[in-house]
Design a protein around this motif. Structure first.
Motif, PDB file in Angstrom:
ATOM      1  N   ALA A   2      20.437   8.070  21.793  1.00 52.05           N
ATOM      2  CA  ALA A   2      21.266   6.962  21.341  1.00 52.05           C
ATOM      3  C   ALA A   2      22.460   7.479  20.531  1.00 52.05           C
ATOM      4  CB  ALA A   2      20.439   6.014  20.483  1.00 52.05           C
ATOM      5  N   LEU A   3      23.571   6.751  20.606  1.00 49.07           N
ATOM      6  CA  LEU A   3      24.758   7.117  19.846  1.00 49.07           C
ATOM      7  C   LEU A   3      24.626   6.602  18.423  1.00 49.07           C
ATOM      8  CD1 LEU A   3      27.627   6.337  22.373  1.00 49.07           C
ATOM      9  CD2 LEU A   3      26.929   8.585  21.550  1.00 49.07           C
ATOM     10  N   ILE A   4      24.909   7.471  17.456  1.00 47.61           N
ATOM     11  CA  ILE A   4      24.815   7.085  16.056  1.00 47.61           C
ATOM     12  C   ILE A   4      26.231   7.036  15.482  1.00 47.61           C
ATOM     13  CG2 ILE A   4      23.953   7.736  13.776  1.00 47.61           C
ATOM     14  CD1 ILE A   4      21.522   8.929  15.178  1.00 47.61           C
ATOM     15  N   ASN A   5      26.599   5.880  14.933  1.00 50.79           N
ATOM     16  CA  ASN A   5      27.933   5.674  14.381  1.00 50.79           C
ATOM     17  C   ASN A   5      27.835   5.595  12.863  1.00 50.79           C
ATOM     18  OD1 ASN A   5      30.415   4.609  13.502  1.00 50.79           O
ATOM     19  ND2 ASN A   5      30.739   3.576  15.464  1.00 50.79           N
ATOM     20  N   PRO A   6      28.132   6.719  12.163  1.00 55.07           N
ATOM     21  CA  PRO A   6      27.992   6.739  10.698  1.00 55.07           C
ATOM     22  C   PRO A   6      28.931   5.748  10.001  1.00 55.07           C
ATOM     23  CG  PRO A   6      28.231   8.965  11.588  1.00 55.07           C
ATOM     24  CD  PRO A   6      28.566   8.015  12.691  1.00 55.07           C
ATOM     25  N   LYS A   7      30.119   5.534  10.577  1.00 53.41           N
ATOM     26  CA  LYS A   7      31.095   4.626   9.959  1.00 53.41           C
ATOM     27  C   LYS A   7      30.550   3.202   9.900  1.00 53.41           C
ATOM     28  CE  LYS A   7      35.961   5.851  10.113  1.00 53.41           C
ATOM     29  NZ  LYS A   7      37.208   5.838  10.905  1.00 53.41           N
TER      30      LYS A   7
END
Length: 206
Positions: A2-7
């Motif tokens: 899965a893609l993790i978007n810290p922002k």
């Protein structure tokens, strides 16, 4: 993975509905899009190919919790089912986290179901993924046709054809009527999120 978007503090989970052409993949997603409108966080995008379509949209799942303090966003996709669009199917599978295989219950579609499942396994290998281990739910769609006198395959036959070795959870369904569409969706979301949590706990992406 899965893609993790810290922002945005968000985990993007990709779920793909796969199966033979005109088996009910699109109808599943159209039902979800209409039934759970308040959870849909983007417009449903349709990419048309001749006699087939690819759909996708973003969805915020029900009380599924968080992953490492990040909210979860599910991206639903369908693939075109026809053989000639295999390059598109493969492209849509890139980055997939979970799969719903929508099989057509009509007797005359038996061979197409088998070929489509074999095609899914082959395409997953190209992304170093294994159909035996990826979160997968089988949906045996169009069960309602039996009441119209159209020959449908017994569930036992479909299980033998498609699910003998995989032993994936399965549901009989009628995407046109909405029968077991939501149940299928909730099961694949739950399985996929659980799988991602386990990978992260074992030292995956932070």
């Amino acid at each position: 993975m899965a893609l993790i978007n810290p922002k945005k503090r968000e985990v993007q989970v990709k779920i793909v509905y796969y199966g033979p052409g005109r088996g009910g993949k699109t109808t599943n997603l159209e039902y979800i899009n209409e039934k759970f409108r308040s959870r849909i966080k983007s417009e449903m995008v349709t990419v048309k190919t001749y006699n087939d379509r690819t759909l996708f949209f973003d969805f915020l799942p029900f009380d599924i919790g968080m992953i490492k303090g990040y909210t979860i966003k599910v991206q639903f996709y369908t693939v075109p089912g026809q053989v000639k669009y295999n390059a598109t199917r493969k492209l849509v599978l890139r980055g997939v986290d979970g799969i719903v295989f929508v099989a057509d219950s009509m007797t005359l579609r038996q061979e197409m179901n088998i070929r489509s499942l074999e095609n899914l396994a082959e395409n997953l290998v190209s992304f170093n993924k294994n159909i035996e281990t990826i979160p997968l739910v089988m949906q045996y769609n169009k069960r309602d046709l039996e009441t119209e006198g159209i020959p449908v395959l017994p569930v036992e036959v479909m299980q033998k054809d498609l699910n003998t070795s995989l032993k994936a959870p399965y549901y009989t369904a009628s995407a046109v009527n909405g029968e077991n569409v939501a149940v299928t969706m909730k099961r694949i979301i739950s399985m996929t999120v659980m799988s991602i949590r386990e990978k992260l706990e074992l030292g995956g992406n932070e």
